[in-house]
Scaffold this motif. Structure first.
Motif, short mmCIF file in Angstrom:
data_model
loop_
_atom_site.label_atom_id
_atom_site.label_comp_id
_atom_site.label_asym_id
_atom_site.label_seq_id
_atom_site.Cartn_x
_atom_site.Cartn_y
_atom_site.Cartn_z
N ILE A 117 11.52 30.73 -14.17
CA ILE A 117 12.45 31.61 -14.87
C ILE A 117 11.95 33.05 -14.81
CG2 ILE A 117 13.44 32.18 -17.14
CD1 ILE A 117 13.48 29.19 -17.74
N GLU A 118 10.65 33.21 -14.95
CA GLU A 118 10.05 34.55 -14.84
C GLU A 118 10.29 35.14 -13.45
OE1 GLU A 118 7.79 38.00 -15.85
OE2 GLU A 118 8.65 36.42 -17.11
N ARG A 119 10.17 34.31 -12.41
CA ARG A 119 10.43 34.79 -11.05
C ARG A 119 11.90 35.19 -10.88
NH1 ARG A 119 7.11 30.36 -9.79
NH2 ARG A 119 8.89 29.10 -9.12
N PHE A 124 16.20 39.68 -10.72
CA PHE A 124 17.51 40.21 -11.12
C PHE A 124 17.50 41.10 -12.37
CE2 PHE A 124 18.65 36.35 -8.74
CZ PHE A 124 19.61 36.87 -7.86
N LYS A 125 16.34 41.39 -12.92
CA LYS A 125 16.29 42.11 -14.20
C LYS A 125 16.91 43.51 -14.14
CE LYS A 125 11.58 43.85 -13.53
NZ LYS A 125 10.20 43.87 -14.08
N GLU A 151 0.83 34.36 -21.69
CA GLU A 151 1.13 34.04 -20.30
C GLU A 151 1.60 35.26 -19.50
OE1 GLU A 151 0.39 31.19 -19.07
OE2 GLU A 151 -0.13 30.26 -21.00
N ASN A 152 1.67 36.41 -20.15
CA ASN A 152 2.12 37.65 -19.50
C ASN A 152 3.54 37.54 -18.93
OD1 ASN A 152 -0.31 39.19 -19.88
ND2 ASN A 152 -1.27 37.99 -18.25
N TYR A 153 4.42 36.86 -19.67
CA TYR A 153 5.81 36.75 -19.27
C TYR A 153 6.59 37.96 -19.79
CZ TYR A 153 4.93 31.89 -17.97
OH TYR A 153 4.45 30.74 -17.40
N SER A 154 7.51 38.44 -18.99
CA SER A 154 8.27 39.63 -19.38
C SER A 154 9.73 39.32 -19.72
CB SER A 154 8.23 40.67 -18.25
OG SER A 154 8.77 40.13 -17.05
N ASN A 194 13.48 23.85 -11.49
CA ASN A 194 12.94 25.03 -10.82
C ASN A 194 14.07 26.02 -10.56
OD1 ASN A 194 11.60 26.90 -9.24
ND2 ASN A 194 11.59 25.62 -7.41
N TYR A 195 13.99 27.19 -11.20
CA TYR A 195 15.03 28.20 -11.05
C TYR A 195 14.60 29.35 -10.15
CZ TYR A 195 16.99 25.59 -14.90
OH TYR A 195 17.48 24.56 -15.68
N GLY A 196 13.46 29.18 -9.49
CA GLY A 196 12.96 30.24 -8.63
C GLY A 196 13.12 29.96 -7.16
#
Length: 210
Positions: A117-119, A124-125, A151-154, A194-196
């Motif tokens: 999800i992070e990827r 697309f952010k 986890e350093n997720y944004s 897996n969404y990446g």
């Protein structure tokens, strides 16, 4: 005269020797038992194992074709609030593709899929036609924040601010939904995925172009 007691003590296996004999005979079963216990008590261990399964490609997410869109947009709307207390409705997101994910920090499958999800978010952010609505379901709000920081997720952090339609979220974690620009459900999945993957990214790009 021979001391039979000493001879017996010398010939009998010690407790230490018995232990190693047991390990040699039952090593695999013992290791499997320890492995299972670790999986049962450690969310990190569970999520790691699930991530290895995701590498097989079996759990890659896939959006159905346009003809499979379900429900009307009005059935899907609910309110949510960001970390600053600003309240919005999914109704205000018409014209955008909306990626919705319900998650919690204590949920191993949520942890397993979060890197993907992070990827996807990183990809697309900055796209004005895409919105990421990642909704935390932790009872303790700080637990969710701490997990993302650790986890350093944004990915953005949201909470629900009204009742969520059961067709969107029925309580299973994780649950992921993709709404098209008209607010219709184009993807709905309860469970990790897996969404990446390149395929899913391409399908999101196609939705944005519609």
């Amino acid at each position: 005269m021979r001391n039979d007691n000493k001879v017996g003590e010398k010939n009998s296996p010690t407790t230490k020797n018995k232990f190693w004999q047991f390990i040699r005979k039952n090593g695999f079963s013992t290791l499997m038992g320890i492995f299972i216990v670790v999986l049962l008590v450690s969310p990190d261990a569970k999520s790691f194992m699930l991530q290895q399964l995701m590498r097989t490609g079996v759990f890659n997410a896939s959006i159905d074709k346009k003809g499979s869109a379900t429900s009307t947009h009005s059935d899907n709307d609910f309110d949510f609030v960001d970390h600053k207390g600003n309240v919005q409705s999914t109704a205000s997101l018409r014209g955008k593709v909306v990626f919705i994910n319900f998650w919690a920090s204590w949920c191993p499958p949520c942890r397993a899929e979060f890197p993907s999800i992070e990827r996807l978010y990183s990809r697309f952010k900055d796209n004005p036609n895409m919105f990421f609505l990642t909704i935390n379901e932790d009872t303790d709000l700080s637990a969710g924040y701490d997990y993302l920081k650790k986890e350093n997720y944004s990915v953005p952090f949201y909470r629900t601010n009204s009742k969520v339609p059961s067709d969107i979220y029925s309580g299973a974690l994780p649950t992921t939904i993709v709404l098209d620009k008209a607010g219709k459900v184009r993807f709905h999945h309860a469970g990790f995925a897996n969404y990446g993957s390149d395929k899913f990214v391409k399908q999101i790009e196609e939705l944005i172009k519609e």
